[in-house]
Design a protein around this motif. Structure first.
Motif, PDB file in Angstrom:
ATOM      1  N   THR A  15       0.818  -1.217   0.000  1.00  0.00           N
ATOM      2  CA  THR A  15       0.000   0.000   0.000  1.00  0.00           C
ATOM      3  C   THR A  15       0.844   1.255   0.000  1.00  0.00           C
ATOM      4  O   THR A  15       0.320   2.352   0.207  1.00  0.00           O
ATOM      5  N   GLY A  16       2.174   1.114  -0.215  1.00  0.00           N
ATOM      6  CA  GLY A  16       3.039   2.282  -0.143  1.00  0.00           C
ATOM      7  C   GLY A  16       2.710   3.321  -1.182  1.00  0.00           C
ATOM      8  O   GLY A  16       2.846   4.518  -0.944  1.00  0.00           O
ATOM      9  N   GLY A  17       2.257   2.913  -2.392  1.00  0.00           N
ATOM     10  CA  GLY A  17       1.951   3.870  -3.439  1.00  0.00           C
ATOM     11  C   GLY A  17       0.478   4.171  -3.568  1.00  0.00           C
ATOM     12  O   GLY A  17       0.083   5.131  -4.229  1.00  0.00           O
ATOM     13  N   VAL A  23      -4.826  10.066  -2.031  1.00  0.00           N
ATOM     14  CA  VAL A  23      -4.830  11.439  -1.495  1.00  0.00           C
ATOM     15  C   VAL A  23      -4.769  12.447  -2.633  1.00  0.00           C
ATOM     16  O   VAL A  23      -5.505  13.454  -2.660  1.00  0.00           O
ATOM     17  N   LEU A  24      -3.890  12.188  -3.598  1.00  0.00           N
ATOM     18  CA  LEU A  24      -3.776  13.096  -4.737  1.00  0.00           C
ATOM     19  C   LEU A  24      -5.056  13.126  -5.551  1.00  0.00           C
ATOM     20  O   LEU A  24      -5.496  14.194  -6.006  1.00  0.00           O
ATOM     21  N   LEU A  25      -5.702  11.984  -5.736  1.00  0.00           N
ATOM     22  CA  LEU A  25      -6.945  11.931  -6.504  1.00  0.00           C
ATOM     23  C   LEU A  25      -8.038  12.743  -5.826  1.00  0.00           C
ATOM     24  O   LEU A  25      -8.736  13.538  -6.466  1.00  0.00           O
ATOM     25  N   LEU A  29      -9.723  16.134  -7.325  1.00  0.00           N
ATOM     26  CA  LEU A  29     -11.155  16.263  -7.584  1.00  0.00           C
ATOM     27  C   LEU A  29     -11.747  17.439  -6.811  1.00  0.00           C
ATOM     28  O   LEU A  29     -12.609  18.171  -7.338  1.00  0.00           O
ATOM     29  N   ALA A  30     -11.305  17.638  -5.566  1.00  0.00           N
ATOM     30  CA  ALA A  30     -11.812  18.758  -4.777  1.00  0.00           C
ATOM     31  C   ALA A  30     -11.428  20.090  -5.410  1.00  0.00           C
ATOM     32  O   ALA A  30     -12.253  21.007  -5.532  1.00  0.00           O
ATOM     33  N   SER A 324      -6.520  14.599 -12.591  1.00  0.00           N
ATOM     34  CA  SER A 324      -6.307  14.017 -11.264  1.00  0.00           C
ATOM     35  C   SER A 324      -6.120  12.515 -11.355  1.00  0.00           C
ATOM     36  O   SER A 324      -5.250  11.930 -10.681  1.00  0.00           O
ATOM     37  N   LEU A 325      -6.937  11.858 -12.190  1.00  0.00           N
ATOM     38  CA  LEU A 325      -6.789  10.417 -12.365  1.00  0.00           C
ATOM     39  C   LEU A 325      -5.424  10.070 -12.957  1.00  0.00           C
ATOM     40  O   LEU A 325      -4.760   9.114 -12.511  1.00  0.00           O
ATOM     41  N   LEU A 326      -5.020  10.852 -13.967  1.00  0.00           N
ATOM     42  CA  LEU A 326      -3.723  10.586 -14.587  1.00  0.00           C
ATOM     43  C   LEU A 326      -2.582  10.782 -13.597  1.00  0.00           C
ATOM     44  O   LEU A 326      -1.643   9.966 -13.537  1.00  0.00           O
TER      45      LEU A 326
END
Length: 635
Positions: A15-17, A23-25, A29-30, A324-326
């Protein structure tokens, strides 16, 4: 000795990545949502501002055009009042320019008088005598009448002439209001009497502007009401002509008469485009026009904002979500592949270091081989000189011993032996010079280049009896260089210039020098066979010879020796095309500060106040060449 510690890269957990990517996604989106909301709000404010501007522009245009018509009618009423005895011809003259005012919607302007029922025929005869020959009064009812006795129609026919305005309540109320107020008054919206004979589809809701006409000047009825001027205005034509340019296809406009509470009546509508279903952008306002209250309703069309602008916030939201997805996917990929990339970098670095070390070893071996070859060439050449000297010496002894007793064939053999040994000796000398030019250290000293060149020219030309070359020597400086090495350079260049000439021609050589900043530029120019442009660099390689030189003796090492020597001195050498034919060899030597004498040449190559040694001018009064070897015509 302790073993080196090998640090292996830490393997990230499963789960390291994922966590950073999630969080970035979420953050992306926000941010995209906030940007879309902000942009939508900004677009809404821009749309509100546009609608406010359009409303103000529409209101100003309608009020301005209505005022123009009321003002024009008031001026005409004042002009009519000035006339003591108004005639149809006077009325035509006063209203002539009305058709050229550019006021759409006006149907006609008529002069209205109040007539009791008993005087209808008398008034009709009176106005016919004043020029209204076609006047036929059409009374309505038996009470007071208000007839149009003069009329200026802006259309082809004038059906209003002779009509009784008491036939409709709206114009009658406007006439009374104008008489009571003493100013231009507008009627309520209605269908003009002249238009009621048209088909229903062509009828328009209109209004009447009425201005009272008072006697003026010295007339007996000065200050008294004579009648009215009435101007018919079709609402649809008025609004369309006024707002077609103002709306710009972005707003729909509806004009209504709301003078009577609860009795609103639409007057005209301008439909500029498809309506935009957004109640928030609806605008309306009221205005007073000649005593009446009108209401303007302005609604946006799809042309108010382009489709791209309407959907821009959605595009931003979708684009932000995609980005964001990319980015989240990229973070996930990078976080899992970082260790693999580091390992590959370490492997590539190790391979590169090994390759660099191998290259250095190869270069060292090549330098050793080159040094060995040069030493071998020097040793071989030195060892070969002794046998060649013996062969040459005994050949001369045999030739002297035989003298005249040898036959012609034997003499030819001896000459060939001597010629071969001579060529071999020259080749060995060149090899020794080439090998020595790269290794031997320089012994710099002041060299009088002028005297050095003169000695070389003497050595090269003293033995010639025929076809002696024509050599021009300009002023040459005193330079600091290795005398023996510099002599080799000049001797090779001058020797080549003397040797490489077309058969049957005499060599012409120009030797000069000039100051070029921190360097001396020395030139040896000839008019010989020349060197092709593509071979001017190759001739400075070892054993390199230019095309066309096959029939001339030489080893191909002379120019290579020159380049090595010039490079050792910190200069450059090159071959150029001579403008008069042949080749110019140019080499440079550093200028050493503090040297006096003929080295004090100016940058254009001319001498200073002093001449050669002793203060004289060896070149003559005209500053010509210092030395001129005689040619065929100067023997």
């Amino acid at each position: 000795m302790p073993l080196p510690v090998v640090r292996r890269p830490r393997r990230p957990g499963r789960t390291g990545g994922v966590v950073p990517a999630c969080v970035l996604l979420v953050a992306g989106l926000a941010v995209s949502f906030l940007m879309a909301v902000t942009l939508a709000g900004a677009q809404g404010r821009q749309a509100d501002e546009r609608m406010d501007r359009h409303l103000e522009a529409v209101r100003a245009a309608v009020a301005g055009e209505a005022y123009r018509r009321a003002e024009t009618l008031g001026h005409l009423a004042a002009s009519v009042g000035v006339q003591e005895d108004l005639t149809a011809q006077d009325f035509e003259a006063l209203t002539f320019r009305l058709a050229f005012r550019g006021m759409p919607g006006i149907t006609d302007v008529g002069y209205v008088v109040s007539v009791p029922d008993a005087r209808v025929q008398a008034v009709q005869r009176a106005w016919r005598r004043k020029g209204a020959a076609n006047l036929s009064l059409r009374p309505v009812g038996t009470a007071e009448h208000r007839f149009v006795v003069l009329d200026r129609s802006l259309e082809t026919a004038s059906p209003a002439l002779g009509s009784d305005l008491m036939a409709a309540r709206e114009p009658s109320e406007a006439l009374d209001a104008a008489r009571a107020g003493g100013q231009v008054t507008a009627s309520r919206a209605y269908v003009l009497l002249r238009d009621r004979m048209l088909p229903a589809a062509r009828q328009q809701t209109s209004f009447l502007l009425v201005a009272p006409v008072y006697g003026a000047g010295d007339a007996p009825d000065a200050g008294l009401l004579r009648g009215w001027l009435a101007m018919g205005v079709r609402g649809g034509d008025f609004i369309d002509g006024t707002l077609r340019q103002v709306s710009q296809g972005r707003v729909n406009v509806t004009l209504s008469d709301v003078s009577v509470p609860g009795g609103e009546r639409p007057m005209a509508t301008v439909r500029a485009g498809e309506p935009l279903a957004d109640a928030r952008l609806h605008r309306e306002t009221t205005m007073d026009v000649a005593g009446r209250t009108w209401r303007l309703q302005v609604d946006p069309t799809t042309g108010l904002a382009s489709a791209a602008e309407n959907r821009l916030h959605l595009v931003v939201l979708a684009g932000g979500a995609v980005i964001s997805l990319l980015l989240a996917g990229l973070v996930l990929v990078l976080s899992t592949s970082r260790d693999r990339a580091l390992a590959q970098v370490e492997q590539a670095t190790a391979a590169l270091k090994a390759d660099i070390a191998e290259r250095r070893r190869v270069e060292a071996r090549l330098r050793e081989r080159e040094t060995e070859l040069e030493r071998f060439a020097a040793v071989a050449a030195h060892d070969l000189k002794s046998p060649l000297t013996v062969i040459a010496g005994y050949s001369e002894l045999v030739e002297d011993h035989l003298a005249d007793g040898a036959g012609e064939q034997v003499s030819g053999w001896l000459q060939r032996i001597r010629g071969g040994t001579g060529r071999m000796q020259r080749l060995i000398d060149d090899l020794l010079a080439y090998a020595g030019a790269g290794d031997a250290s320089l012994e710099p000293a002041e060299v009088d280049l002028e005297r050095l060149v003169a000695d070389i020219v003497m050595d090269r030309t003293a033995h010639l009896r025929h076809d002696r070359p024509h050599i021009e020597i300009g002023r040459l400086p005193v330079v600091t260089a290795d005398p023996a090495r510099l002599r080799q350079v000049m001797d090779n260049l001058i020797g080549n210039a003397v040797k490489y000439v077309r058969h049957g021609t005499v060599a012409q050589i120009d030797i000069s020098a000039e100051r070029d900043g921190p360097m001396w530029r020395i030139t040896v120019a000839d008019h010989g066979i020349g060197i092709a442009p593509d071979q001017r660099d190759a001739v400075f390689a070892a054993f390199g010879r230019a095309r066309g030189s096959e029939g001339y003796p030489g080893t191909g090492l002379g120019l290579a020796i020159c380049r090595r020597i010039v490079d050792q001195h910190g200069g450059e050498i090159r071959a150029e095309e001579n403008s008069g034919g042949g080749t110019r060899f140019v080499f440079t030597l550093p200028v050493v500060p503090g040297i006096t004498g003929r080295d004090a040449l100016t940058e254009d190559g001319t001498g200073g106040a002093g001449g050669g040694p002793g203060g004289g001018s060896d070149g003559g009064a005209d500053g010509g060449p210092l030395y001129s070897a005689p040619g065929p015509d100067r023997r």
